[in-house]
Design an enzyme around this catalytic site. Structure first.
Site, PDB file in Angstrom:
ATOM      1  N   ALA A   1       0.892  -1.092   0.111  1.00  0.00           N
ATOM      2  CA  ALA A   1       0.041   0.039  -0.077  1.00  0.00           C
ATOM      3  C   ALA A   1       0.898   1.213  -0.013  1.00  0.00           C
ATOM      4  CB  ALA A   1      -0.998   0.088   1.367  1.00  0.00           C
TER       5      ALA A   1
ATOM      6  N   ARG B   1      -2.811   6.780 -11.577  1.00  0.00           N
ATOM      7  CA  ARG B   1      -3.788   6.606 -12.499  1.00  0.00           C
ATOM      8  C   ARG B   1      -5.187   7.169 -11.652  1.00  0.00           C
ATOM      9  NH1 ARG B   1      -2.422   0.591 -13.972  1.00  0.00           N
ATOM     10  NH2 ARG B   1      -1.235   0.716 -11.983  1.00  0.00           N
TER      11      ARG B   1
ATOM     12  N   GLY C   1       8.598  -0.036  -7.429  1.00  0.00           N
ATOM     13  CA  GLY C   1       7.943  -1.260  -7.838  1.00  0.00           C
ATOM     14  C   GLY C   1       7.481  -2.142  -6.830  1.00  0.00           C
TER      15      GLY C   1
ATOM     16  N   ASP D   1      -5.093  -2.609  -3.342  1.00  0.00           N
ATOM     17  CA  ASP D   1      -5.961  -2.169  -4.318  1.00  0.00           C
ATOM     18  C   ASP D   1      -7.034  -3.101  -4.747  1.00  0.00           C
ATOM     19  OD1 ASP D   1      -4.551  -3.251  -6.049  1.00  0.00           O
ATOM     20  OD2 ASP D   1      -4.432  -1.583  -7.484  1.00  0.00           O
TER      21      ASP D   1
ATOM     22  N   GLY E   1      -1.195  -8.356 -15.274  1.00  0.00           N
ATOM     23  CA  GLY E   1       0.037  -9.345 -15.816  1.00  0.00           C
ATOM     24  C   GLY E   1      -0.854 -10.498 -16.426  1.00  0.00           C
TER      25      GLY E   1
ATOM     26  N   LYS F   1     -28.327  17.073  19.403  1.00  0.00           N
ATOM     27  CA  LYS F   1     -26.800  16.343  19.785  1.00  0.00           C
ATOM     28  C   LYS F   1     -26.533  16.079  21.232  1.00  0.00           C
ATOM     29  CE  LYS F   1     -23.820  19.410  21.183  1.00  0.00           C
ATOM     30  NZ  LYS F   1     -22.733  19.667  21.969  1.00  0.00           N
TER      31      LYS F   1
ATOM     32  N   ASN G   1     -43.209  17.623  26.257  1.00  0.00           N
ATOM     33  CA  ASN G   1     -43.389  18.502  24.951  1.00  0.00           C
ATOM     34  C   ASN G   1     -42.425  19.473  24.516  1.00  0.00           C
ATOM     35  OD1 ASN G   1     -44.769  19.398  22.530  1.00  0.00           O
ATOM     36  ND2 ASN G   1     -46.595  18.550  23.268  1.00  0.00           N
TER      37      ASN G   1
ATOM     38  N   ALA H   1     -45.044  30.165  26.031  1.00  0.00           N
ATOM     39  CA  ALA H   1     -44.543  30.382  24.709  1.00  0.00           C
ATOM     40  C   ALA H   1     -43.534  31.557  24.786  1.00  0.00           C
ATOM     41  CB  ALA H   1     -45.468  30.315  23.721  1.00  0.00           C
TER      42      ALA H   1
HETATM   43  C1  UD1 Z   1       0.164  -5.446 -10.356  1.00  0.00           C
HETATM   44  C2  UD1 Z   1       0.876  -6.641 -10.908  1.00  0.00           C
HETATM   45  C3  UD1 Z   1       0.123  -7.317 -12.201  1.00  0.00           C
HETATM   46  C4  UD1 Z   1      -1.216  -7.839 -11.610  1.00  0.00           C
HETATM   47  C5  UD1 Z   1      -2.077  -6.610 -10.856  1.00  0.00           C
HETATM   48  C6  UD1 Z   1      -3.315  -7.165 -10.113  1.00  0.00           C
HETATM   49  C7  UD1 Z   1       3.359  -6.024 -10.632  1.00  0.00           C
HETATM   50  C8  UD1 Z   1       4.408  -5.642 -11.404  1.00  0.00           C
HETATM   51  N1  UD1 Z   1       2.294  -6.285 -11.591  1.00  0.00           N
HETATM   52  O1  UD1 Z   1      -0.212  -4.651 -11.496  1.00  0.00           O
HETATM   53  O2  UD1 Z   1       0.733  -8.376 -12.604  1.00  0.00           O
HETATM   54  O3  UD1 Z   1      -2.128  -8.339 -12.727  1.00  0.00           O
HETATM   55  O4  UD1 Z   1      -1.013  -5.847  -9.896  1.00  0.00           O
HETATM   56  O5  UD1 Z   1      -4.001  -6.121  -9.749  1.00  0.00           O
HETATM   57  O6  UD1 Z   1       3.315  -6.379  -9.588  1.00  0.00           O
HETATM   58  N2  UD1 Z   1       2.898  -0.512  -4.639  1.00  0.00           N
HETATM   59  C9  UD1 Z   1       3.866  -0.492  -3.524  1.00  0.00           C
HETATM   60  N3  UD1 Z   1       4.902   0.117  -3.884  1.00  0.00           N
HETATM   61  C10 UD1 Z   1       5.491   0.282  -5.349  1.00  0.00           C
HETATM   62  C11 UD1 Z   1       4.414   0.140  -6.293  1.00  0.00           C
HETATM   63  C12 UD1 Z   1       3.315  -0.505  -5.719  1.00  0.00           C
HETATM   64  O7  UD1 Z   1       3.549  -0.569  -2.509  1.00  0.00           O
HETATM   65  O8  UD1 Z   1       6.541   0.705  -5.642  1.00  0.00           O
HETATM   66  C13 UD1 Z   1       1.475  -1.070  -4.308  1.00  0.00           C
HETATM   67  C14 UD1 Z   1       0.445  -0.248  -4.558  1.00  0.00           C
HETATM   68  O9  UD1 Z   1       0.246   0.777  -3.746  1.00  0.00           O
HETATM   69  C15 UD1 Z   1      -0.700  -1.189  -5.114  1.00  0.00           C
HETATM   70  C16 UD1 Z   1       0.006  -2.483  -5.286  1.00  0.00           C
HETATM   71  O10 UD1 Z   1       1.287  -2.528  -4.801  1.00  0.00           O
HETATM   72  O11 UD1 Z   1      -1.300  -1.519  -4.025  1.00  0.00           O
HETATM   73  C17 UD1 Z   1       0.001  -2.945  -6.763  1.00  0.00           C
HETATM   74  O12 UD1 Z   1       0.572  -1.800  -7.471  1.00  0.00           O
HETATM   75  P1  UD1 Z   1      -0.083  -1.370  -8.896  1.00  0.00           P
HETATM   76  O13 UD1 Z   1       0.741  -0.142  -9.590  1.00  0.00           O
HETATM   77  O14 UD1 Z   1      -1.551  -1.195  -8.756  1.00  0.00           O
HETATM   78  O15 UD1 Z   1       0.076  -2.482  -9.684  1.00  0.00           O
HETATM   79  P2  UD1 Z   1      -0.592  -2.998 -11.313  1.00  0.00           P
HETATM   80  O16 UD1 Z   1       0.026  -2.056 -12.430  1.00  0.00           O
HETATM   81  O17 UD1 Z   1      -2.122  -2.981 -11.040  1.00  0.00           O
HETATM   82 CA    CA Z   2      -3.325  -2.306  -9.573  1.00  0.00          CA
END
Ligand code: UD1
Ligand code: CA
Length: 456
Positions: free
Chosen positions: A9, A15, A78, A103, A140, A351, A377, A423
């Site tokens: 998270a 996006r 990532g 998410d 993916g 309240k 009342n 009143a």
């Molecule tokens: C990711 C997967 C994809 C899968 C999809 C499912 C990877 C590379 N790809 O893609 O294969 O089909 O989820 O929904 O894993 N996050 C971090 N740190 C980071 C990047 C992301 O904590 O550096 C967290 C985000 O907050 C999110 C989750 O990881 O909750 C997934 O990241 P997101 O960017 O939504 O990945 P997708 O492109 O949806």
């Molecule tokens: Ca996602």
């Protein structure tokens, strides 16, 4: 053997194109991340839930408080990098970890339990939870070899046209042995179109190490939906709303135009309740049997008693006891505790106040910081004057009191049983039992006034 969950998270949610970190976005007025953590805990299968936070981490931590352990990812490099940040929290290398993205709010405890069960019975090193999506865009893709075995995961941006046509997708849920997880992550590189460390690359790495890998193919694919933008959020919310409403309707809760009715994840509703259109019931609310709620009503963190009728009204952090009617256009907030068989009518705000049995405030009243008895009342336009600009003061009203229209009760004040307030009175002194209190200027009639004015 310790079993962990790692929830990712830390991402910005680029996006979403808005300020709030993605996993803090609410569905049915509850943040996405709270669903995932709650469902993980409800499985009873995990010893520790670790949430990886980063972008605006305070907001996520404010939601989850101390219900989880935190790992911090300062730079969002990532999903693979994010999991690595939890390494020093995962101390038992004999155990396994379930990894989930933060998410995917629709995932429920049954899916999580079944996936873990499948991993354990197959005795895999890694199990990837996959599903078939009609429109796999953005996910993916699961690449299988000639024997139909898991080979790798390819991200949308890196996929060939042929791979893009595959509709088996990676849900983002993995169950993996801890010792294997972190050694594989050390080998993940960022040589892809996004320049990120992809968690998905561990599949290829483990394949080359001849690890035992498998997939658990989820049948109800919508539950794996990832929320990447506000449109997806609205779709996920509609699905969740529909699932919750359907379950209540089957248990005997009637809903008129259910697609306009929002019931939160932690709400409890007894049978034989009717809910009318455009109604929200959220938080830890409880609705007892026979109640009629709505239309156009919001109830949050409140208890609604048996056979209460509440329409066109707002009720927050309050309680309404049995057979009371509320509305239209009443506002009960922050600690209103309304007794049985009351009538709280049009344009009444209450309240932090309690009432006894059979009390009425039928129109246009403000009641704040008051203790009101039974069979009172509270007349049209009457108010408790509870605030002097600095402090709040209390109004205490006994039983069988008649508060006349447009009375101002300047607190602190105590009106004893059976009193009668004329009143238009503005009172700043206590009124003894059975007493008539009048506090207003006497009426003066100037006879012939209009004639004199005209000078004849
Ligand atoms: C990711 C997967 C994809 C899968 C999809 C499912 C990877 C590379 N790809 O893609 O294969 O089909 O989820 O929904 O894993 N996050 C971090 N740190 C980071 C990047 C992301 O904590 O550096 C967290 C985000 O907050 C999110 C989750 O990881 O909750 C997934 O990241 P997101 O960017 O939504 O990945 P997708 O492109 O949806
Ligand atoms: Ca996602």
């Amino acid at each position: 053997m310790k079993k962990y969950a790692i929830v990712l998270a830390a991402g910005k949610g680029t996006r979403m194109k808005t300020e709030l970190p993605k996993c803090a976005y609410p569905l049915l007025r509850k943040p996405m991340i709270a669903y995932i953590v709650e469902n993980l805990k409800n499985t009873g299968l995990l010893d520790e839930v670790i949430v990886v936070v980063g972008h605006k981490k305070e907001i996520i931590m404010d939601i989850l408080n101390d219900s989880v352990t935190y790992a911090v990812q300062t730079e969002q490099l990532g999903t693979g990098h994010a999991v690595k940040m939890a390494k020093d929290k995962v101390t038992d290398l004999e155990g396994y970890t379930i990894i989930l993205p933060g998410d995917m709010p629709l995932i429920n405890e049954t899916v999580i339990s079944e996936a873990i069960g499948a991993h354990n019975s197959a005795q895999n090193d890694l199990t990837v939870v996959s599903t078939l999506m009609d429109d796999p865009f953005g996910y993916g893709r699961i690449i299988r070899n000639g024997n139909d075995l898991l080979d790798s995961i390819v991200e949308e941006n890196d996929a060939s046209l042929e791979q893009k046509a595959i509709n088996e997708i990676n849900t983002g849920i993995y169950i993996i042995k801890n010792d294997i997880l972190f050694q594989a992550l050390d080998q993940v590189k960022n040589d892809n179109s996004k320049g990120e460390y992809y968690l998905t690359d561990i599949v290829k790495i483990l394949k080359n190490q001849n690890c035992t890998m498998g997939t658990y193919v989820l049948k109800t694919s919508y539950k794996a939906m990832g929320v990447n933008d506000l449109y997806a959020l609205s779709i996920a919310e509609a699905k969740l709303r529909n699932d919750i409403n359907r379950a209540f309707m089957i248990k005997g809760v009637a809903m008129i135009n259910p697609e306009t009715i929002t019931i939160g994840h932690n709400v409890h509703i007894e049978e034989n309740v009717t809910i009318h259109p455009n109604t929200y019931i959220t938080g830890n609310s409880v609705i007892k049997k026979g109640a009629q709620i709505g239309p156009n009503t919001e109830i949050h963190n409140s208890e609604i008693g048996e056979s209460v009728v509440c329409k066109h009204s707002l009720v927050y952090n309050s309680r309404i006891q049995e057979y009371t009617t509320v509305g239209p256009f009443a506002h009960l907030r922050d600690g209103a505790d309304i007794g049985p068989k009351n009538r709280i009518g049009n344009f009444v705000e209450i309240k932090k106040s309690t009432t006894g049995v059979n009390t009425k405030a039928s129109h246009l009243a403000y009641i704040g910081d008051a203790e009101i008895g039974s069979a009172v009342n509270f007349g049209c336009g009457a108010i408790t004057v509870n605030y002097d600009g600095k402090e709040k003061y209390k109004t205490i009203i006994g039983d069988n009191v008649f508060v006349g229209c447009n009375a101002n009760l300047i607190a602190p004040i105590e009106i004893h049983d059976d009193a009668f307030i004329a009143a238009g009175s503005t009172l700043n002194k206590n009124v003894p039992k059975g007493t008539l209190a009048i506090a207003r200027a006497y009426q003066v009639n100037k006879e012939n006034y209009m004639k004199i004015k005209k000078g004849n």
